[in-house]
Scaffold this motif. Structure first.
Motif, PDB file in Angstrom:
ATOM      1  N   ASP A  13       0.895  -1.016   0.101  1.00 29.31           N
ATOM      2  CA  ASP A  13       0.065  -0.081   0.215  1.00 29.31           C
ATOM      3  C   ASP A  13       1.072   1.179  -0.059  1.00 29.31           C
ATOM      4  N   LEU A  14       1.959   1.288   0.901  1.00 28.92           N
ATOM      5  CA  LEU A  14       2.804   2.491   0.754  1.00 28.92           C
ATOM      6  C   LEU A  14       3.519   2.594  -0.429  1.00 28.92           C
ATOM      7  N   SER A  15       3.986   1.473  -1.264  1.00 30.73           N
ATOM      8  CA  SER A  15       4.737   1.633  -2.410  1.00 30.73           C
ATOM      9  C   SER A  15       3.875   2.171  -3.374  1.00 30.73           C
ATOM     10  N   SER A  16       2.541   1.617  -3.490  1.00 28.30           N
ATOM     11  CA  SER A  16       1.392   2.059  -4.418  1.00 28.30           C
ATOM     12  C   SER A  16       1.176   3.531  -4.342  1.00 28.30           C
ATOM     13  N   SER A  17       0.779   3.959  -3.093  1.00 29.88           N
ATOM     14  CA  SER A  17       0.447   5.331  -2.919  1.00 29.88           C
ATOM     15  C   SER A  17       1.626   6.337  -3.068  1.00 29.88           C
ATOM     16  N   ARG A  18       2.675   5.956  -2.907  1.00 27.30           N
ATOM     17  CA  ARG A  18       4.063   6.958  -3.026  1.00 27.30           C
ATOM     18  C   ARG A  18       4.306   7.001  -4.619  1.00 27.30           C
ATOM     19  N   ALA A  19       4.072   6.171  -5.067  1.00 21.11           N
ATOM     20  CA  ALA A  19       4.502   5.847  -6.471  1.00 21.11           C
ATOM     21  C   ALA A  19       3.320   6.602  -7.442  1.00 21.11           C
ATOM     22  N   GLU A  20       2.143   6.814  -7.020  1.00 20.72           N
ATOM     23  CA  GLU A  20       1.224   7.353  -7.707  1.00 20.72           C
ATOM     24  C   GLU A  20       1.290   8.930  -7.586  1.00 20.72           C
ATOM     25  N   ASN A  21       1.929   9.232  -6.543  1.00 20.44           N
ATOM     26  CA  ASN A  21       2.060  10.613  -6.179  1.00 20.44           C
ATOM     27  C   ASN A  21       3.707  11.191  -6.305  1.00 20.44           C
ATOM     28  N   SER A  22       4.363  10.472  -7.138  1.00 17.26           N
ATOM     29  CA  SER A  22       5.799  10.817  -7.036  1.00 17.26           C
ATOM     30  C   SER A  22       6.098  11.500  -8.462  1.00 17.26           C
ATOM     31  N   ASN A  23       5.456  11.634  -9.380  1.00 19.03           N
ATOM     32  CA  ASN A  23       5.730  12.414 -10.674  1.00 19.03           C
ATOM     33  C   ASN A  23       6.695  11.413 -11.439  1.00 19.03           C
ATOM     34  N   ASN A  24       6.338  10.036 -11.553  1.00 15.95           N
ATOM     35  CA  ASN A  24       7.216   9.107 -11.978  1.00 15.95           C
ATOM     36  C   ASN A  24       8.626   9.024 -11.426  1.00 15.95           C
ATOM     37  N   GLU A  25       8.876   9.500 -10.170  1.00 15.46           N
ATOM     38  CA  GLU A  25      10.105   9.464  -9.715  1.00 15.46           C
ATOM     39  C   GLU A  25      10.320   7.790  -9.066  1.00 15.46           C
ATOM     40  N   LEU A  26       9.135   7.195  -8.602  1.00 15.34           N
ATOM     41  CA  LEU A  26       9.212   5.906  -8.165  1.00 15.34           C
ATOM     42  C   LEU A  26       8.347   5.108  -9.260  1.00 15.34           C
ATOM     43  N   ASP A  27       9.032   3.864  -9.344  1.00 17.14           N
ATOM     44  CA  ASP A  27       8.330   2.922 -10.594  1.00 17.14           C
ATOM     45  C   ASP A  27       7.815   1.991  -9.743  1.00 17.14           C
ATOM     46  N   ALA A  28       6.379   1.810  -9.571  1.00 17.44           N
ATOM     47  CA  ALA A  28       5.533   0.745  -8.972  1.00 17.44           C
ATOM     48  C   ALA A  28       6.027  -0.730  -9.105  1.00 17.44           C
ATOM     49  N   ASP A  29       6.195  -0.994 -10.263  1.00 20.59           N
ATOM     50  CA  ASP A  29       6.532  -2.137 -10.806  1.00 20.59           C
ATOM     51  C   ASP A  29       7.864  -2.516 -10.030  1.00 20.59           C
ATOM     52  N   LEU A  30       8.747  -1.719 -10.146  1.00 18.75           N
ATOM     53  CA  LEU A  30      10.259  -2.001  -9.786  1.00 18.75           C
ATOM     54  C   LEU A  30      10.028  -2.210  -8.232  1.00 18.75           C
ATOM     55  N   LEU A  31       9.162  -1.269  -7.517  1.00 15.82           N
ATOM     56  CA  LEU A  31       8.984  -1.594  -5.966  1.00 15.82           C
ATOM     57  C   LEU A  31       8.311  -2.621  -5.891  1.00 15.82           C
ATOM     58  N   ARG A  32       7.451  -3.332  -6.398  1.00 11.17           N
ATOM     59  CA  ARG A  32       6.986  -4.520  -6.170  1.00 11.17           C
ATOM     60  C   ARG A  32       8.148  -5.772  -6.384  1.00 11.17           C
ATOM     61  N   ARG A  33       8.736  -5.366  -7.375  1.00  9.93           N
ATOM     62  CA  ARG A  33      10.012  -6.509  -7.323  1.00  9.93           C
ATOM     63  C   ARG A  33      11.158  -6.421  -6.313  1.00  9.93           C
ATOM     64  N   GLU A  34      11.464  -5.398  -6.028  1.00 10.67           N
ATOM     65  CA  GLU A  34      12.164  -5.130  -4.597  1.00 10.67           C
ATOM     66  C   GLU A  34      11.694  -5.501  -3.328  1.00 10.67           C
ATOM     67  N   LEU A  35      10.224  -5.334  -3.164  1.00  9.70           N
ATOM     68  CA  LEU A  35       9.702  -5.852  -2.309  1.00  9.70           C
ATOM     69  C   LEU A  35       9.652  -7.476  -2.022  1.00  9.70           C
TER      70      LEU A  35
END
Length: 236
Positions: free
Chosen positions: A71-93
């Motif tokens: 949830d934290l990854s998704s919410s921050r990725a959505e509001n990061s102006n593409n600075e955070l990659d949601a798919d990459l964060l899921r893999r890292e998790l």
């Protein structure tokens, strides 16, 4: 890999160019006359996947952490102006979970949610580590304490730059010239500003029982980490 981190290309020579005040580790065949930091100084950080699984948590609590982290990854990725990659964060998790949980695949699939799973860090630290990754943008490699480079897993920590894929090309170039020259295969090489020791270790493995590589760095943290990596790979 954190795109913001870059690494200066080290200099190689057929003679060791060791600065008078430079701490150095001698790599592979690593010379027996290595100059390492004193025993009382810095100790390398042990990568997460190599730590003993001395902690435990219920599977239910681990799933709560995983839901929170997603949830934290998704919410921050959505509001990061593409600075955070949601798919990459899921893999890292998932990678973090694999490193932190002993026998990850068999334990996560257990149906009884009250079963205990063995962890290499306690659950509170897992919360802290993922908050650092998302909120402080701490590089993932520093979170887990290692980086996969070529066919190696190298220890890294703050104070040592993360080896980039591009540096593998330097080792490939060295392999080309070494294959065509017995003099270079038996020679002495120097890696100035070795950091994690990645390039020095890569070339040392190519040299085999022939020449030597001297890896130098002004940073005692880098010398500690490079020495630890060399010892793990049994080049010392």
């Amino acid at each position: 890999m954190n795109p913001g981190l870059t690494r200066a290309v080290p200099c190689f020579s057929t003679l060791p160019k060791l600065l008078p005040k430079t701490r150095h580790a001698s790599l592979a065949k690593f010379s027996r006359s290595v100059s390492s930091p004193p025993a009382s100084s810095l100790k390398p950080r042990i990568p997460l996947f190599l730590k003993s699984p001395t902690y435990s948590a219920t599977l239910s609590d681990l799933h709560k952490w995983l839901d929170w982290a997603n949830d934290l990854s998704s919410s921050r990725a959505e509001n990061s102006n593409n600075e955070l990659d949601a798919d990459l964060l899921r893999r890292e998790l998932n990678w973090l979970l694999e490193d932190a949980v002993e026998n990850h695949h068999s334990q996560i699939g257990i149906q009884n949610k009250e079963n205990l799973v063995n962890l290499r860090v306690d659950l509170e630290e897992l919360y802290l580590l993922w908050k650092q990754r998302i909120e402080e943008r701490r590089p993932f490699q520093y979170i887990v304490g290692c980086e996969h480079w070529r066919d190696l897993v190298l220890s890294v920590q703050e104070g040592v730059l993360i080896p980039r894929p591009e540096t593998e090309l330097i080792v490939d170039l060295a392999a080309e010239v070494i294959s065509g020259s017995e003099e270079l295969r038996e020679g002495i090489w120097a890696d100035l500003g070795t950091g994690s020791g990645a390039i020095a270790i890569g070339i040392a493995r190519i040299l085999g029982s022939g020449g030597r590589v001297f890896a130098t760095d002004l940073s005692p943290v880098a010398v500690t980490v490079a020495t630890y990596n060399a010892e793990r790979i049994k080049l010392r």
